[in-house]
Design a protein around this motif. Structure first.
Motif, PDB file in Angstrom:
ATOM      1  N   ALA A 137       0.774  -1.240   0.011  1.00 64.57           N
ATOM      2  CA  ALA A 137       0.037   0.173   0.104  1.00 64.57           C
ATOM      3  C   ALA A 137       0.859   1.311   0.033  1.00 64.57           C
ATOM      4  N   PHE A 138       2.239   1.165   0.449  1.00 65.12           N
ATOM      5  CA  PHE A 138       3.012   2.239   0.338  1.00 65.12           C
ATOM      6  C   PHE A 138       3.974   2.536  -0.605  1.00 65.12           C
ATOM      7  N   GLN A 139       3.829   1.274  -1.721  1.00 63.47           N
ATOM      8  CA  GLN A 139       4.706   1.441  -2.891  1.00 63.47           C
ATOM      9  C   GLN A 139       3.819   1.827  -4.024  1.00 63.47           C
ATOM     10  N   ALA A 140       4.571   2.593  -5.079  1.00 62.37           N
ATOM     11  CA  ALA A 140       3.749   2.983  -6.311  1.00 62.37           C
ATOM     12  C   ALA A 140       3.565   1.838  -7.381  1.00 62.37           C
ATOM     13  N   ASP A 153       7.981 -17.385  -6.751  1.00 57.50           N
ATOM     14  CA  ASP A 153       7.588 -16.262  -8.009  1.00 57.50           C
ATOM     15  C   ASP A 153       6.389 -15.858  -7.738  1.00 57.50           C
ATOM     16  N   VAL A 154       6.250 -14.364  -7.519  1.00 55.30           N
ATOM     17  CA  VAL A 154       4.980 -13.994  -7.359  1.00 55.30           C
ATOM     18  C   VAL A 154       4.982 -12.732  -8.424  1.00 55.30           C
ATOM     19  N   ASP A 155       3.829 -11.839  -8.256  1.00 50.35           N
ATOM     20  CA  ASP A 155       3.462 -10.778  -9.329  1.00 50.35           C
ATOM     21  C   ASP A 155       2.522  -9.867  -8.479  1.00 50.35           C
ATOM     22  N   TYR A 156       3.000  -9.029  -7.315  1.00 54.32           N
ATOM     23  CA  TYR A 156       2.342  -8.362  -6.706  1.00 54.32           C
ATOM     24  C   TYR A 156       2.781  -6.771  -6.881  1.00 54.32           C
ATOM     25  N   ALA A 157       1.824  -6.204  -7.440  1.00 56.14           N
ATOM     26  CA  ALA A 157       2.016  -4.731  -7.717  1.00 56.14           C
ATOM     27  C   ALA A 157       1.877  -3.605  -6.491  1.00 56.14           C
ATOM     28  N   GLY A 158       2.625  -2.710  -6.656  1.00 52.38           N
ATOM     29  CA  GLY A 158       2.397  -1.674  -5.636  1.00 52.38           C
ATOM     30  C   GLY A 158       0.869  -1.158  -5.713  1.00 52.38           C
ATOM     31  N   GLU A 159       0.406  -0.545  -4.683  1.00 56.61           N
ATOM     32  CA  GLU A 159      -0.936  -0.211  -4.452  1.00 56.61           C
ATOM     33  C   GLU A 159      -1.254   1.387  -4.479  1.00 56.61           C
ATOM     34  N   ALA A 160      -0.129   2.024  -4.152  1.00 54.43           N
ATOM     35  CA  ALA A 160      -0.211   3.626  -3.915  1.00 54.43           C
ATOM     36  C   ALA A 160      -0.463   4.389  -5.173  1.00 54.43           C
ATOM     37  N   PRO A 161      -1.755   4.999  -5.480  1.00 48.76           N
ATOM     38  CA  PRO A 161      -2.093   5.586  -6.614  1.00 48.76           C
ATOM     39  C   PRO A 161      -1.451   7.022  -6.831  1.00 48.76           C
ATOM     40  N   PHE A 162      -0.076   7.202  -6.703  1.00 48.62           N
ATOM     41  CA  PHE A 162       0.593   8.256  -6.721  1.00 48.62           C
ATOM     42  C   PHE A 162       2.027   8.118  -7.563  1.00 48.62           C
ATOM     43  N   SER A 163       2.264   9.033  -8.032  1.00 47.82           N
ATOM     44  CA  SER A 163       3.727   8.922  -8.640  1.00 47.82           C
ATOM     45  C   SER A 163       4.788   8.561  -7.902  1.00 47.82           C
ATOM     46  N   GLN A 164       5.737   7.657  -8.384  1.00 50.62           N
ATOM     47  CA  GLN A 164       6.789   7.145  -7.508  1.00 50.62           C
ATOM     48  C   GLN A 164       7.907   8.243  -7.359  1.00 50.62           C
ATOM     49  N   LEU A 165       8.645   8.310  -6.141  1.00 50.88           N
ATOM     50  CA  LEU A 165       9.740   9.051  -6.379  1.00 50.88           C
ATOM     51  C   LEU A 165      11.074   8.523  -6.904  1.00 50.88           C
ATOM     52  N   PRO A 166      12.142   9.338  -6.935  1.00 48.71           N
ATOM     53  CA  PRO A 166      13.251   8.502  -7.876  1.00 48.71           C
ATOM     54  C   PRO A 166      13.726   7.276  -7.330  1.00 48.71           C
TER      55      PRO A 166
END
Length: 223
Positions: A60-63, A87-100
């Protein structure tokens, strides 16, 4: 060549994934366990559980431009301890732009022992712009929320088991005790070579504190 000491009843987990622009990230932690030593099949079950715990608490804290793609685990109790990779495929859930890519949140591990250099931590990557207070700090609310999520993540880790192997939570592992000064016979320069302990020292992690200052994970992106 000296080898690292065995770490009784301890597994090293490493989580790896992708950031924006196909860059890679990685973090690792250690967990002790009770019961019998895990088998290869047990290690797969435990790695899958760690991945699920990460998705439930930290994603939830990752882009959304990032993803967790693999978790590997190795039993450090002996030189032939079991290992496996989920092996998994779990996308980040924070709906904002990622920092560098190099910017990370530093979750400090709270341990009872105090020693020089004793600053165990985890670098959480793919943090998003909504967590920013100013040019070098995260907001207090973000730090509190991520710290609470790290505690929940650890609680979930403690609930994992496979057959007779039951995880007991995140720990700090100290492999070294002092150093030996060694002189180069050609340049005559001296350098300090860390000395391995006979048996690794384990510190229980009692909680987590997130540093408000931006962390930099450039050199540790695949830790």
């Amino acid at each position: 060549m000296p080898r690292p000491p065995d770490v009784p009843s301890t597994i090293r987990f490493r989580l790896t994934g992708t950031l924006q622009n196909a860059a890679a990230w990685g973090v690792r932690f250690y967990s002790t366990y009770t019961g019998g030593e895990p088998t290869v099949a047990n290690m797969l079950t435990l790695c899958e559980g760690v991945g699920t715990a990460w998705q439930a608490n930290i994603s939830a804290f990752q882009a959304t431009s990032s993803a967790l793609t693999a978790i590997d685990g190795v039993d450090l109790s002996s030189t032939d301890g079991a290992g496996n990779t989920a092996d998994v495929d779990y996308a980040g859930e924070a709906p904002f732009s990622q920092l560098p890519n190099q910017v990370a949140a530093v979750a400090k591990f709270d341990i009872a022992r105090r020693y020089r250099g004793g600053k165990p931590k985890m670098f959480v990557p793919a943090i998003t712009t909504n967590a920013v207070l100013d040019e070098s700090h995260f907001t207090g609310a973000f730090c509190d929320d991520l710290g609470a999520a790290m505690n929940s993540f650890n609680d979930n880790v403690k609930a994992l088991f496979a057959d007779s192997t039951t995880l007991t939570g995140i720990v700090n592992v100290s492999f070294y005790d002092g150093f030996t000064s060694v002189q180069n016979p050609v340049t005559l320069r001296w350098r300090n070579v860390p000395t391995y302990r006979a048996v690794a020292l384990i510190d229980v992690v009692g909680g987590f504190t997130v540093d408000p200052v931006f962390g930099t994970q450039k050199r540790r992106r695949l830790a």
